[in-house]
Enzyme design. Structure first.
Site, PDB file in Angstrom:
ATOM      1  N   HIS A  21       0.833  -1.205   0.000  1.00 60.48           N
ATOM      2  CA  HIS A  21       0.000   0.000   0.000  1.00 60.48           C
ATOM      3  C   HIS A  21       0.874   1.265   0.000  1.00 60.48           C
ATOM      4  O   HIS A  21       0.683   2.157  -0.821  1.00 60.48           O
ATOM      5  CB  HIS A  21      -0.912  -0.022   1.237  1.00 60.48           C
ATOM      6  CG  HIS A  21      -1.767   1.198   1.391  1.00 60.48           C
ATOM      7  ND1 HIS A  21      -3.128   1.169   1.227  1.00 60.48           N
ATOM      8  CD2 HIS A  21      -1.462   2.486   1.694  1.00 60.48           C
ATOM      9  CE1 HIS A  21      -3.605   2.391   1.421  1.00 60.48           C
ATOM     10  NE2 HIS A  21      -2.630   3.200   1.701  1.00 60.48           N
ATOM     11  N   GLU A  22       1.844   1.305   0.898  1.00 64.54           N
ATOM     12  CA  GLU A  22       2.707   2.492   0.985  1.00 64.54           C
ATOM     13  C   GLU A  22       3.575   2.642  -0.263  1.00 64.54           C
ATOM     14  O   GLU A  22       3.852   3.759  -0.697  1.00 64.54           O
ATOM     15  CB  GLU A  22       3.571   2.430   2.252  1.00 64.54           C
ATOM     16  CG  GLU A  22       2.783   2.399   3.564  1.00 64.54           C
ATOM     17  CD  GLU A  22       1.709   3.464   3.663  1.00 64.54           C
ATOM     18  OE1 GLU A  22       1.923   4.596   3.190  1.00 64.54           O
ATOM     19  OE2 GLU A  22       0.631   3.158   4.203  1.00 64.54           O
TER      20      GLU A  22
ATOM     21  N   HIS B 267       1.744   4.532  -2.991  1.00 69.77           N
ATOM     22  CA  HIS B 267       1.887   5.981  -2.830  1.00 69.77           C
ATOM     23  C   HIS B 267       3.261   6.423  -3.347  1.00 69.77           C
ATOM     24  O   HIS B 267       3.383   7.384  -4.086  1.00 69.77           O
ATOM     25  CB  HIS B 267       1.803   6.377  -1.344  1.00 69.77           C
ATOM     26  CG  HIS B 267       0.440   6.290  -0.747  1.00 69.77           C
ATOM     27  ND1 HIS B 267      -0.655   6.952  -1.246  1.00 69.77           N
ATOM     28  CD2 HIS B 267      -0.016   5.626   0.339  1.00 69.77           C
ATOM     29  CE1 HIS B 267      -1.713   6.697  -0.491  1.00 69.77           C
ATOM     30  NE2 HIS B 267      -1.351   5.887   0.476  1.00 69.77           N
TER      31      HIS B 267
HETATM   32 ZN   LIG Z   1      -2.499   5.269   2.060  1.00 70.53          ZN
END
Ligand SMILES: [Zn+2]
Ligand SMILES: [Zn+2]
Length: 152
Positions: free
Chosen positions: A67-68, A71
């Protein structure tokens, strides 16, 4: 798992699932509760919630790292790196990242200070503040409320 091992894991996941290297730093955050991790736009480092660094939460940890990294890579590529962006949603799905921080019971339960009970039907009303029992009645049966417990 220490910070070096975590750094290595993030670099491996980055190459394996994104086909791109992770060339910034990962830090462990021991105070995080409601989030699994965080990506910092200013200097591109990642923070990971320390509670997920134990063996039994390894699958959660991988989901959080993915998830990170979504980004991270989208931001560096100048693409939509925010949760609401299509680029983000598509990439997250593709690599199998977690959408929300897994709930492993870190969130604090809301504490109430006063517990009122209906004299008539027994319904309980936890409240943060004292209430005027002459004014407020049970919402269900209109019975009288009385204070049964006070927590400090
Ligand atoms: Zn996030
Ligand atoms: Zn009642």
């Amino acid at each position: 798992m220490n910070e070096n091992e975590l750094q290595k894991l993030v670099e491996d996941i980055s190459l394996k699932y994104f086909g791109r290297p992770f060339v910034h730093q990962v830090k462990i955050n021991r105070r995080m509760t409601t989030t699994g991790g965080r990506y910092h736009l200013s200097d591109h480092h990642l923070e990971i919630n320390a509670h997920f660094l134990v063996p039994q939460y390894h699958d959660y940890l991988v989901g959080i790292i993915k998830h990170e990294l979504c980004h991270y890579h989208l931001h560096l590529l100048g693409l939509g790196y925010q949760h609401r962006n299509r680029d983000f949603k598509v990439l997250l799905q593709k690599v199998g990242g977690s959408r929300y921080a897994p709930d492993i019971g870190l969130r604090k339960k809301k504490k109430y200070r006063y517990l009122y009970t209906c004299k008539n039907c027994g319904l309980k009303y936890p409240r943060m503040r004292k209430i005027n029992t002459r004014k407020y009645r049970c919402g269900k049966c209109h019975g009288q409320l009385y204070l049964t417990q006070t927590l400090s």
